[in-house]
Enzyme design. Sequence first.
Site, PDB file in Angstrom:
ATOM      1  N   HIS A  79       0.846  -1.190   0.000  1.00 35.62           N
ATOM      2  CA  HIS A  79       0.000   0.000   0.000  1.00 35.62           C
ATOM      3  C   HIS A  79       0.881   1.239   0.000  1.00 35.62           C
ATOM      4  O   HIS A  79       1.876   1.301   0.719  1.00 35.62           O
ATOM      5  CB  HIS A  79      -0.920  -0.007   1.232  1.00 35.62           C
ATOM      6  CG  HIS A  79      -2.011  -1.014   1.123  1.00 35.62           C
ATOM      7  ND1 HIS A  79      -2.958  -0.958   0.137  1.00 35.62           N
ATOM      8  CD2 HIS A  79      -2.302  -2.112   1.855  1.00 35.62           C
ATOM      9  CE1 HIS A  79      -3.794  -1.979   0.283  1.00 35.62           C
ATOM     10  NE2 HIS A  79      -3.414  -2.690   1.308  1.00 35.62           N
ATOM     11  N   LYS A 124     -14.002   3.750   6.835  1.00 35.06           N
ATOM     12  CA  LYS A 124     -14.329   4.775   5.839  1.00 35.06           C
ATOM     13  C   LYS A 124     -15.835   4.797   5.572  1.00 35.06           C
ATOM     14  O   LYS A 124     -16.423   5.841   5.300  1.00 35.06           O
ATOM     15  CB  LYS A 124     -13.559   4.485   4.549  1.00 35.06           C
ATOM     16  CG  LYS A 124     -13.838   5.433   3.408  1.00 35.06           C
ATOM     17  CD  LYS A 124     -12.855   5.192   2.282  1.00 35.06           C
ATOM     18  CE  LYS A 124     -13.287   5.913   1.027  1.00 35.06           C
ATOM     19  NZ  LYS A 124     -14.335   5.198   0.283  1.00 35.06           N
TER      20      LYS A 124
END
Length: 914
Positions: free
Chosen positions: A151, A577
Amino acid sequence: MGSILGDTIQHFAGREIFDKVESLRLAAKAWRDNGAGRDETQKESCDAAFKSMCDTAASLSNQELKTVARAFAHFCAIANAAEFHHRCRRNEYRLALHATSDGKDTSSAMIPAEDSCGGVLPQLLNGGDMSAEQIYETLCTQQVELVLTAHPTEVNRRTLLDKHRRIQQLLTEADDLRSKGAVPNFEKKLVDDGLKREIGLIWQSDELYRRKPSVQEEAERGTLVVETVLWDALPSFLRKLDAVMIDTLGEQYSLPLGAAPFKFSSWMGGDRDGNPNVTPDVTREVCLRNRIRAATLLKKDLGEIAGRLSTTFCSDELREKVGENARAPYRAYISSMIEKLALTIEWAEQELNDIQGNHQPLEKSIDVEDIYLTKKQLLDEVLLMYHSLNDTGNKLTAEGKVLDLIRNLNAFGLTLCPLDVRQESTRHTEALDAITKYLGLGSYAEWDEATKLSWLQAELSSKRPLVRVSDWKNNDVFSDTVKDTLDTFQMISEQHSDSLNAYVISQATTASDVLAVLLLQIDAGVESPLRVVPLFETLDDLNGAAETMKTLFTLPVYRARIGGEQEVMIGYSDSAKDAGRLAASWAQYETQEALASVAKEHDVDLVFFHGKGGTVGRGGNPATFKAILAHAPNTINGRFRVTEQGEMIYQNFGHVDRAQRTLDIYTAAICAEKHTERPSPTAEWRKLMNKLSDISCSAYRQIVREDERFVPYFRSATPELELSALNIGSRPAKRNASGGVESLRAIPWIFAWTQTRLNLPTWLGVGEAIREVLRSEDGNELRSMYNEWGSFRTTVDLVEMVLAKSEPSIAKHYEDVLVKDEKAKELGYAIRKIHGETESAVLDLANHKNFCETNDLLQRVLQVRNPYVDCSNVLQAEILKRLRECESEEEEAILKDALLVSITGIANGMGNTG
């Protein structure tokens, strides 16, 4: 080292630039000294200091903005290196103190801390409820699997990380010199010159990635830590663990040869979710490169062992292998292993050339019977040598480099870091839909779940293949994405033992999602199908996970395939999120409880795979030990699989001392978790958590999802749109290029808010929930829950830590400079008001006057870092303003560089990014 950096800036950039850096720094320090906008009594002097910072930034040319931003970025990076070194030095000091404090004859291999094996093992043994045998059994069977992922949150180039590592080594040398007393000027000068040299080279290096890495480069970069650090650090740590076990539990409790407390895997080269750059050939390449790197390391170690083993004595079994005439039997024995590893490397390179289209027609063909393909093949041979040494009175020799080699083989095997394959569920649905249409069976995608399950079970029970490669390979009926999906399964069928690990299904929602992957593997001819791991990410997915797995566990065709074992991945990033940190953390907790209960009911051994990032907003927790003990009871049970992402790979494993400490914390935590009684939430607490979750989720979504002003505010007040230019990862920033915030990956979502110091995803919704419940009749119960339930307290304390690192005045400055839309500005004001109310609510619940008031280390770190990060923020806001108004390509290039430098500086200053 700050003064060395200052001298370096003057030398290479000139006195004028240095003075401007100092002007900014002193203004930032004055702003902090006057309350940083939080003390109304010092408002005038505070505003003057902040205006001075802004005026200085505005007066700089574009090139000067870049140069000054570089100064603050490098200070934060060098400060990180110094802090990492200090932690190691502090641990060594504690270890030395322990060795001399009580007069007891101890191994002193690990510090006696609450989060170290040196403290946990004696605590468990002396607690009265645990026997040495029970602790020993736990340590011998537990396993942590660290999955390295690429990532894009490591913002520092590898060449700079190497220089930071050398700075830490020089600081260690300086400590060693000081420990000797009087230091000769010559030796002191060597160290001082070394530091000046490294910092000078850092300043003269280009700190920016000039292009996005290929997936292959990303994989090599991400797993380099195994070759440079972990290959030596892991066996060294296990040697220390063995010493602590013997010292604490008794001589008979030595760590067994076959014990593997750690395994390492990787997503780099296998994670194709939303990344079109990860093709089947790319995965093939990365698997082969991993084999080459592992064989190279093993070959080097065997060469060193051969150089040491000149003895002429060996066991009869080994003598039979090498013959009576071998004068140095071990060297003769090892020689054949080295030759076989050399052939293994040559074979892998030939395979690599074939994939890349570089086949050499005159290359000799290598039979796979002449190389090592499985870990067991080499391990059996090394064990024969180990036992031979033991049998001939050479136990000390056997437990030197030979034992280290065995430990590394157990952890890394012949593939270094086996790859997980990851793909989203819709790709499998699309592939099966194409197949059923091709076969004239209708549209799989349009079937309901019951029809899908019925058909999938029937096909799994059938020996008839659905389609052959020739049916789809060159057939235009199958789309390019379907061909890519089917080719991925074909690639899996070709891989040798241990190259691949698990198949992770992102956005999994139903039982058919899991059966689909199992069927596609079998249809492609995968002899030993990869374990299929559903990843439950959103709030709805988490809430439905237990029912999904219950359905699967009741299907005989599925039960027959899994051998009583199942792995489930919990997505911490996307759920936060989706619903906000508080609602997501409670859903994750309850989901793991529910899944553990379902697995137990169906007699399935369940392992959770925790998909966490470095930041709190993505499930991270810098206090790893406390984080593990905060998990729901009876959900870990000695098995812990977790992602290590981006900058956290270097932070946790970038240096041998730091890597060993990280391994120690994980080992101690998993052992302690299994044997530490922790309260499960009472019925009242569960009711309260549901209430908190509902309030926080609603408050979070009301802003992020429902307020039409939010997207314009987010896009203008943060560098989100510019982050894609930061060439630190091979993946696109969005799963769907045309989508909005909902399609934005969790990493840039967190990264953008971290840059502006608002950290919104971590705290939004938390304050509203706490404040409302504290004011209700449940207020006292909430305080009791915080004081008595460690899992909840850990969640709140993490939010408190993030609030301590947040700076709403800095966020306001971004708004003042960058946000043009008046409605968006109104939202910014409202969000900052919510932030202030959240601060009050969290402090009230924690009964604190100041943030993290008991964490002296964090207070010192923030005191040192804040002025430098403040300067980087002010510079970044100015850069963004000019960049968004720029019409000159030449100046735009300079400003883009300046922006990326500022992003790196703030990321380094904040300590973690995504």
